[in-house]
Motif scaffolding. Structure first.
Motif, PDB file in Angstrom:
ATOM      1  N   GLU A   1       0.858  -1.320  -0.163  1.00 22.60           N
ATOM      2  CA  GLU A   1      -0.127  -0.074  -0.032  1.00 22.60           C
ATOM      3  C   GLU A   1       0.904   1.243  -0.132  1.00 22.60           C
ATOM      4  O   GLU A   1       0.353   2.311  -0.137  1.00 22.60           O
ATOM      5  N   SER A   2       2.253   1.065   0.171  1.00 25.03           N
ATOM      6  CA  SER A   2       3.008   2.298  -0.249  1.00 25.03           C
ATOM      7  C   SER A   2       2.922   2.928  -1.502  1.00 25.03           C
ATOM      8  O   SER A   2       2.802   2.113  -2.387  1.00 25.03           O
ATOM      9  N   LYS A   3       2.719   4.308  -1.626  1.00 25.69           N
ATOM     10  CA  LYS A   3       2.388   4.792  -2.783  1.00 25.69           C
ATOM     11  C   LYS A   3       3.708   5.848  -2.854  1.00 25.69           C
ATOM     12  O   LYS A   3       4.387   6.465  -2.124  1.00 25.69           O
ATOM     13  N   ARG A   4       3.912   6.120  -4.429  1.00 22.87           N
ATOM     14  CA  ARG A   4       4.969   6.778  -4.912  1.00 22.87           C
ATOM     15  C   ARG A   4       4.754   8.366  -4.439  1.00 22.87           C
ATOM     16  O   ARG A   4       3.706   8.723  -4.773  1.00 22.87           O
TER      17      ARG A   4
ATOM     18  N   GLU B   1       7.394   6.966   6.160  1.00 24.52           N
ATOM     19  CA  GLU B   1       6.533   6.753   5.468  1.00 24.52           C
ATOM     20  C   GLU B   1       5.437   5.389   6.218  1.00 24.52           C
ATOM     21  O   GLU B   1       6.342   4.506   6.869  1.00 24.52           O
ATOM     22  N   ALA B   2       4.230   5.360   6.458  1.00 24.30           N
ATOM     23  CA  ALA B   2       3.545   4.414   7.060  1.00 24.30           C
ATOM     24  C   ALA B   2       3.720   2.924   6.765  1.00 24.30           C
ATOM     25  O   ALA B   2       3.960   2.124   7.453  1.00 24.30           O
ATOM     26  N   GLY B   3       3.712   2.723   5.238  1.00 21.65           N
ATOM     27  CA  GLY B   3       4.164   1.246   4.865  1.00 21.65           C
ATOM     28  C   GLY B   3       5.508   1.059   5.145  1.00 21.65           C
ATOM     29  O   GLY B   3       5.666  -0.124   5.575  1.00 21.65           O
ATOM     30  N   LEU B   4       6.435   1.861   5.298  1.00 23.04           N
ATOM     31  CA  LEU B   4       7.779   1.375   5.584  1.00 23.04           C
ATOM     32  C   LEU B   4       7.864   1.108   7.135  1.00 23.04           C
ATOM     33  O   LEU B   4       8.624  -0.084   7.162  1.00 23.04           O
ATOM     34  N   LEU B   5       7.189   1.578   7.988  1.00 23.37           N
ATOM     35  CA  LEU B   5       7.018   1.313   9.290  1.00 23.37           C
ATOM     36  C   LEU B   5       6.538  -0.508   9.430  1.00 23.37           C
ATOM     37  O   LEU B   5       6.558  -0.760  10.455  1.00 23.37           O
ATOM     38  N   THR B   6       5.634  -0.762   8.503  1.00 25.25           N
ATOM     39  CA  THR B   6       5.006  -2.073   8.554  1.00 25.25           C
ATOM     40  C   THR B   6       6.198  -3.120   8.418  1.00 25.25           C
ATOM     41  O   THR B   6       6.080  -4.451   8.606  1.00 25.25           O
TER      42      THR B   6
END
Length: 353
Positions: A318-321, A330-335
């Motif tokens: 779900e990480s967006k460019r 970024e939120a996705g990075l933290l997952t």
């Protein structure tokens, strides 16, 4: 005699930054390998000259393996001080230097207005650039606009460079300079490891949204130490505090280093594995053919991630460019968990540990 068979003089314009130059290097390496008789120059920002030459050499050698001449162009400094007398003087010097070099062809691998203008200053017979450059207005300065279909920027650079002699260049690992001084630096810095293999962790990145938390890098350092690996924490200028935080959370078992560019190249050549986000040192490790684990968030690894060689890229679906210079990860990075990074790293070791 055809233009293709003559001893052409070719100017490459790719001023920076570190990862972008490394992505341009495979195309220019292939061009050099195909045409060793040609004269190749490169216009580059001063802080990145170490990617092309290890010292102030004046001829192709292991210290400057690809280009015959470097043109040092402090374009960012010009932009910060456009009306300063030194800027005006330096611009005039650069224009004269490029014109005097009598280049037949200029290949703009940056795709910006300022890089295209630099190409024009050289007065080449052909100025070649991408059909859809990063800055749209740059295309109107190109004599030849090359359509590209590759997904990765390395593929796109090769497609543009193919136009120089109307050929199909292969994808190659770039030739990077070898510095004897940097080798001595490595010998001294790594003496504490007593010859055991080591990994490099690089917690920094261009902006906060791309930075995996330091405590998670610290966890990686502890795990590698437990299986007998040395750990180097690399930090670039202004990133020293990040390295200190990683080492503190690891229990101070790692070796923080802040090498100059030639020293970093030498360290990367000796490393068993590199773990980093989307940043220059990750692309350097990939360019050297080292196994890498890339931890990506707001940037797209399909376009500018590791290329060729052994690598694993972790990115949340779900990480967006997004190239916004946000300070927080970024939120996705933290997952992305330390367990995921560890599993990816273990897949890359030939002994399966």
């Amino acid at each position: 005699m055809s233009t293709e068979s003559q001893q052409l003089r070719v100017l490459i314009v790719r001023l920076g930054a570190m990862g972008d130059i490394l992505h341009a290097l495979p195309a220019v390496t292939a061009l050099r390998a195909a045409h060793p008789e040609w004269f190749i120059g490169w216009a580059v920002e001063p802080q990145w000259r170490g990617l092309l030459a290890a010292s102030c050499v004046k001829a192709i050698s292991h210290e400057m393996p690809i280009v015959d001449r470097l043109h040092i162009v402090p374009a960012k400094d010009w932009g910060r001080h456009p009306l300063r007398a030194e800027t005006i003087k330096d611009i005039r010097r650069t224009r004269h230097e490029l014109r005097a070099a009598r280049y037949d062809i200029c290949v703009d691998l940056q795709g910006a207005v300022r890089s295209a203008v630099l190409g024009r200053w050289a007065h080449p017979k052909r100025l070649i650039g991408e059909e859809k450059p990063r800055e749209w207005a740059a295309r109107y300065l190109f004599d030849e606009q090359i359509p590209t279909t590759g997904t990765h920027v390395i593929e796109q650079a090769i497609e543009v460079t193919n136009a120089v002699a109307h050929e199909q260049l292969p994808v190659m690992l770039p030739w990077l300079p070898v510095s004897e001084a940097a080798e001595r630096y490595c010998d001294a810095s790594l003496a504490a490891f007593d010859g055991k293999p080591f990994v490099i962790l690089n917690p920094g990145a261009g902006w906060g949204a791309k930075r995996w938390p330091t405590e998670r890098y610290g966890e990686m350092a502890r795990r590698f130490s437990e299986i007998g690996y040395g750990v180097v924490i690399n930090s670039g200028p202004g990133e020293e505090m990040l390295a200190t935080e990683v080492n503190a959370t690891s229990g101070n078992i790692a070796l923080p280093l802040s090498p100059a560019l030639d020293g970093l190249i030498a360290l990367m050549r000796r490393a068993s594995l590199v773990i980093a986000g989307d940043t220059g040192p990750l692309h350097l490790a990939s360019a050297l053919g080292k196994p890498v684990v890339g931890i990506f968030g707001p940037t797209d690894p399909a376009r500018n991630g590791p290329f060729g060689g052994a690598f694993r890229v972790l990115r949340h679906p779900e990480s967006k460019r997004d190239h916004s210079r946000r300070a927080e990860p970024e939120a996705g990075l933290l997952t992305i968990s330390p367990d995921e990074v560890w599993s990816a790293a273990m897949e890359l070791f030939p002994d399966g540990r």
